[in-house]
Design an enzyme around this catalytic site. Sequence first.
Site, short mmCIF file in Angstrom:
data_model
loop_
_atom_site.label_atom_id
_atom_site.label_comp_id
_atom_site.label_asym_id
_atom_site.label_seq_id
_atom_site.Cartn_x
_atom_site.Cartn_y
_atom_site.Cartn_z
CG ASN A 136 -1.08 -2.68 -9.84
OD1 ASN A 136 0.06 -2.26 -9.66
ND2 ASN A 136 -2.01 -2.61 -8.91
CD GLU A 137 -0.41 -4.18 -5.27
OE1 GLU A 137 -1.55 -4.44 -4.82
OE2 GLU A 137 0.42 -3.49 -4.66
#
Length: 419
Positions: A136-137
């Site tokens: 994801n991030e």
Amino acid sequence: FPGGCIIEGNSLATRYQWKNSVGPVENRPLNENRWNYTFKHKAFPDYFQTYGLGFFEYFQLAEDLGAEPLPVISCGLSCQYESNEVVPMDSLQPYVQDALDLIEFANGDTTSVWGKVRAQMGHPAPFGLKMLAVGNEQWGEVYPERLEVFAKAIRQKYPDIQLVGSSGPSASGDRFDYLWPEMKRLGVDLVDEHYYMSPEWFFSNAARYDNYDRKGPKVFAGEYASHHKETQKANNFLSALSEAAFMTGLERNADIVRLATYAPLFAHVDAWQWNPDMIWYDNLRSMRTPNYYVQQLYAMNPGTDVVPLTNNGKPVTGQDSIYASATTDKATGEIIIKIVNANNKEYNASFAIKGLKKNILSDGVMYMLQDNNLLSTNSLDAEKVVPHMSQLPAMGQSLDLNLLPRSFIVARVKTKPIK
């Protein structure tokens, strides 16, 4: 799906594991939600996931909507905002296998291990998964070195699957600058960029992608929303107008920006952790925000091909606080122009579309989202900021409009040959 930091978990133990989300619903285990401890107004954590809507239901939903599913799987890193847990490189194989098994669950033959599970759940035909995001991030060296292992294994077994990598949690800075070259090195198909920024940032970044490298990976604007902090990040008209202006740049650069997602989508008025959100609801009613209507107008009027556009002979990327993009619709023969007037006064515009040649603009329709008060919001009791439709007369070779102040317009104009 399942979206954001949920896939990472507060810890590796609480990460979203897709295999727990399939099979009989009553057998799916409860899992702690990543946001469980972030409700400042609650004395006790009580935010959990039942997996009642798991990957099988997600694939079904995408199929029903006619949408392309984009799953996100753990890359062996827990949420780096919450934890430093990292799966050692020599222990990463089970995570990689989960990714391969998910593709098999979605697309595999009914004789395969996970294709058989899908068939037993009532869907023998493959779902036709085309894309998969890994992580994801994430940021730092720990991410690309793990992504590289996933990419090698997935491409070897499923070379047609498009891989989505990440440029980190922000739109610029050291993490962003480090990860983009790494994504190019690894040859991912799409890079997931996130930006939760001020309205001013969205206005000033309408030309962000005009000079992006056309030879590298494409862009997935995976999470974005305009955050007006002066009003506690309310879903006001200013935030929506700035997003509309920014999205003209996404559309104008559709060759590089393949996908875009406003985030988040839903929020309950009595149980929310994050704002702004596109749609708010209580137990009986729902409310569409001004931001929703911006997304709706773009989604319902996409066109098929981008065409060059000028306003009074100038580019339209924020000059005179006017933002615009134009597309043609091959099916209808229409030209679709999206326009933002961010001024606090009326503006006389004359839009010229390159390539009209022996055609002229005929009559059409115009949808307008406008409010003189930039801080206007909608509520469960009343939606004040909504689009209004009006007719457009025949125009000739240019689209001449008197743009109302603080307005977002979508004009669909027919064309006909010059006699």
